[in-house]
Design a protein around this motif. Structure first.
Motif, short mmCIF file in Angstrom:
data_model
loop_
_atom_site.label_atom_id
_atom_site.label_comp_id
_atom_site.label_asym_id
_atom_site.label_seq_id
_atom_site.Cartn_x
_atom_site.Cartn_y
_atom_site.Cartn_z
N SER A 99 -14.42 0.20 16.94
CA SER A 99 -15.50 0.63 17.84
C SER A 99 -15.01 0.61 19.30
CB SER A 99 -16.72 -0.28 17.68
OG SER A 99 -17.27 -0.12 16.40
N GLN A 100 -14.20 -0.40 19.63
CA GLN A 100 -13.65 -0.52 20.99
C GLN A 100 -12.80 0.71 21.33
OE1 GLN A 100 -14.18 -3.62 22.68
NE2 GLN A 100 -13.37 -2.73 24.55
N MET A 101 -11.91 1.09 20.40
CA MET A 101 -11.00 2.24 20.62
C MET A 101 -11.78 3.55 20.71
SD MET A 101 -8.18 0.93 17.88
CE MET A 101 -7.05 2.31 17.84
N THR A 110 -23.76 1.22 16.71
CA THR A 110 -25.05 1.77 16.29
C THR A 110 -24.85 3.05 15.49
OG1 THR A 110 -26.08 0.85 18.26
CG2 THR A 110 -27.32 2.57 17.12
N HIS A 111 -23.95 3.93 15.97
CA HIS A 111 -23.64 5.17 15.23
C HIS A 111 -23.04 4.84 13.86
CE1 HIS A 111 -24.59 8.37 18.02
NE2 HIS A 111 -23.94 7.78 19.00
N ARG A 116 -23.39 16.43 16.05
CA ARG A 116 -22.00 16.69 16.47
C ARG A 116 -21.30 15.37 16.82
NH1 ARG A 116 -19.49 17.02 21.04
NH2 ARG A 116 -21.39 16.87 22.29
N ARG A 117 -22.04 14.49 17.53
CA ARG A 117 -21.49 13.20 17.93
C ARG A 117 -21.16 12.34 16.70
NH1 ARG A 117 -18.92 11.89 22.16
NH2 ARG A 117 -20.52 11.83 23.77
N GLU A 118 -22.06 12.35 15.70
CA GLU A 118 -21.82 11.57 14.48
C GLU A 118 -20.58 12.06 13.74
OE1 GLU A 118 -26.29 9.99 13.23
OE2 GLU A 118 -25.65 11.99 12.62
N LYS A 119 -20.41 13.38 13.69
CA LYS A 119 -19.22 13.94 13.03
C LYS A 119 -17.95 13.51 13.76
CE LYS A 119 -21.34 18.07 11.01
NZ LYS A 119 -21.51 19.52 11.12
N SER A 144 -20.03 2.87 25.11
CA SER A 144 -19.85 1.43 24.89
C SER A 144 -19.60 1.17 23.40
CB SER A 144 -21.09 0.67 25.36
OG SER A 144 -22.13 0.82 24.40
N PRO A 145 -18.84 0.10 23.09
CA PRO A 145 -18.61 -0.27 21.69
C PRO A 145 -19.92 -0.50 20.94
CG PRO A 145 -17.13 -1.51 23.12
CD PRO A 145 -18.09 -0.78 24.02
#
Length: 211
Positions: free
Chosen positions: A168-170, A184-185, A153-156, A178-179
């Motif tokens: 990644s920051q946004m 990593t994702h 779910r997180r990857e989606k 964390s960015p």
């Protein structure tokens, strides 16, 4: 606003290609040829002091590859339109040039009508490919044939935000992560889809109707 005649530069390490393109384009009503350049450095020097509206760019140059040069051109002049004219047919190269700021990709055997069409599309803010390039990027990859990867779910969630063009920051701020975790994702998603970069990742996810 772009002028009625596009100040156009041709960048290729083969003089015969430059001369051939000049001959093809000299009678085009909306093109004003300002010259040909044999290296990325020569073009960047010229671009530092002169305005160029359209650049027809090869990938293989003696000093800088065309993919990197796209980014350098855009840093100097964001409004300059870049169209790639190349013999390279690797999907990863095609997608990387678009990600780096090119507005289109054509093979060198394209007809003049295809080039005209791509120039018109790019002027309208669209990305354009020649017919053969559309076929290349439309071919199923090894990963397509294996079926869609399983995503958490997180990857989606992160994939959808990457597709929106967020850094990644946004994304980290939005999801309270964390960015570094987002990076990593991002790497895991690229690996799961068997692609080389974010542009290919988004295209693969769209093709497999995950986005």
């Amino acid at each position: 606003m772009l002028p009625a005649k596009l100040r156009t530069a041709i960048v290729d390490d083969h003089p015969i290609v430059i001369e051939g393109l000049k001959t093809l384009l000299q009678n085009e009503q909306n093109i004003h040829l300002i010259g040909g350049f044999y290296s990325g450095a020569d073009l960047l020097t010229y671009l530092g002091a002169n305005e160029v509206d359209l650049i027809l760019l090869d990938i293989t140059l003696p000093d800088i590859n065309g993919m990197e040069l796209c980014q350098m051109i855009k840093k100097l002049s964001i409004s300059t339109i870049i169209l790639i004219l190349s013999n390279h047919t690797e999907r990863s190269i095609i997608m990387q040039t678009i990600q780096n700021g090119a507005s289109g990709y054509l093979l060198k055997n394209s007809a003049i009508d295809e080039l005209r069409h791509c120039i018109a599309e790019a002027l309208g803010g669209k990305i354009c490919y020649s017919k053969e390039v559309i076929e290349i990027i439309g071919r199923p990859t090894k990963n397509d044939l294996q079926g869609a990867p399983r995503l958490t779910r997180r990857e989606k969630e992160i994939l959808a935000l990457i597709a929106e063009g967020k850094t990644s920051q946004m994304i980290g701020q939005e999801l309270f992560l964390s960015p570094l975790t987002i990076d990593t994702h991002r790497k895991n998603l690229i690996q799961k889809f068997g692609v080389k970069n974010v542009a290919e990742l988004i295209m693969a996810a769209n093709q497999q109707q995950i986005l």
